[in-house]
Design a protein around this motif. Structure first.
Motif, PDB file in Angstrom:
ATOM      1  N   LYS A   1      43.206  26.815  38.423  1.00 11.50           N
ATOM      2  CA  LYS A   1      41.844  27.340  38.241  1.00 11.50           C
ATOM      3  C   LYS A   1      41.737  28.061  36.905  1.00 11.50           C
ATOM      4  CE  LYS A   1      40.719  27.888  43.109  1.00 11.50           C
ATOM      5  NZ  LYS A   1      40.451  28.824  44.200  1.00 11.50           N
TER       6      LYS A   1
ATOM      7  N   SER B   1      49.776  34.106  40.727  1.00 15.51           N
ATOM      8  CA  SER B   1      49.062  34.375  41.974  1.00 15.51           C
ATOM      9  C   SER B   1      49.944  35.097  42.982  1.00 15.51           C
ATOM     10  CB  SER B   1      48.527  33.069  42.581  1.00 15.51           C
ATOM     11  OG  SER B   1      49.597  32.199  42.864  1.00 15.51           O
TER      12      SER B   1
ATOM     13  N   SER C   1      45.474  34.873  39.461  1.00 21.83           N
ATOM     14  CA  SER C   1      44.702  33.640  39.603  1.00 21.83           C
ATOM     15  C   SER C   1      45.632  32.478  39.916  1.00 21.83           C
ATOM     16  CB  SER C   1      43.957  33.346  38.288  1.00 21.83           C
ATOM     17  OG  SER C   1      43.278  32.109  38.371  1.00 21.83           O
ATOM     18  N   ASP C   2      45.080  31.486  40.558  1.00 22.87           N
ATOM     19  CA  ASP C   2      45.750  30.204  40.679  1.00 22.87           C
ATOM     20  C   ASP C   2      45.802  29.606  39.277  1.00 22.87           C
ATOM     21  OD1 ASP C   2      46.458  27.612  42.332  1.00 22.87           O
ATOM     22  OD2 ASP C   2      44.905  27.051  40.877  1.00 22.87           O
TER      23      ASP C   2
END
Length: 94
Positions: free
Chosen positions: A37, A7, A33-34
């Motif tokens: 997640k 991220s 992205s995280d």
């Protein structure tokens, strides 16, 4: 096929630059992205190998391993390599 997930903008830029430098096409997908997640998303084909290098400042190794164990991201006979600090809690089995 490899997916690199991060991220942090600087880390993503380095991954993309390395991808270009190595001449890797569709074999490597760089995903912004995280990680938690990302791990919880449904996957069509689980990975044979998952390599995780969470930031030492966050001490996320146990949480990452716990999350992986509750997902379909890794095949049942797949392998997971994770870097952790000797000061982090990490279990023998997940």
């Amino acid at each position: 096929y490899v997916e690199s997930v991060d991220s942090h903008p600087r880390s993503l830029a380095i991954c993309k630059k390395n991808k270009e430098h190595l001449g890797i096409g569709d074999e490597l997908k760089v995903v912004r992205s995280d990680v938690f997640k990302y791990l919880k998303k449904e996957v069509n084909k689980p990975f044979d190998l998952v390599v995780a290098d969470p930031p030492f400042t966050e001490k996320w190794a146990d949480e990452v391993m716990m999350t992986i164990s509750q997902t379909t991201i890794c095949q049942s006979n797949g392998q997971i390599a994770i870097e952790s600090s000797k000061f982090e809690k990490i279990q023998d089995m997940y």
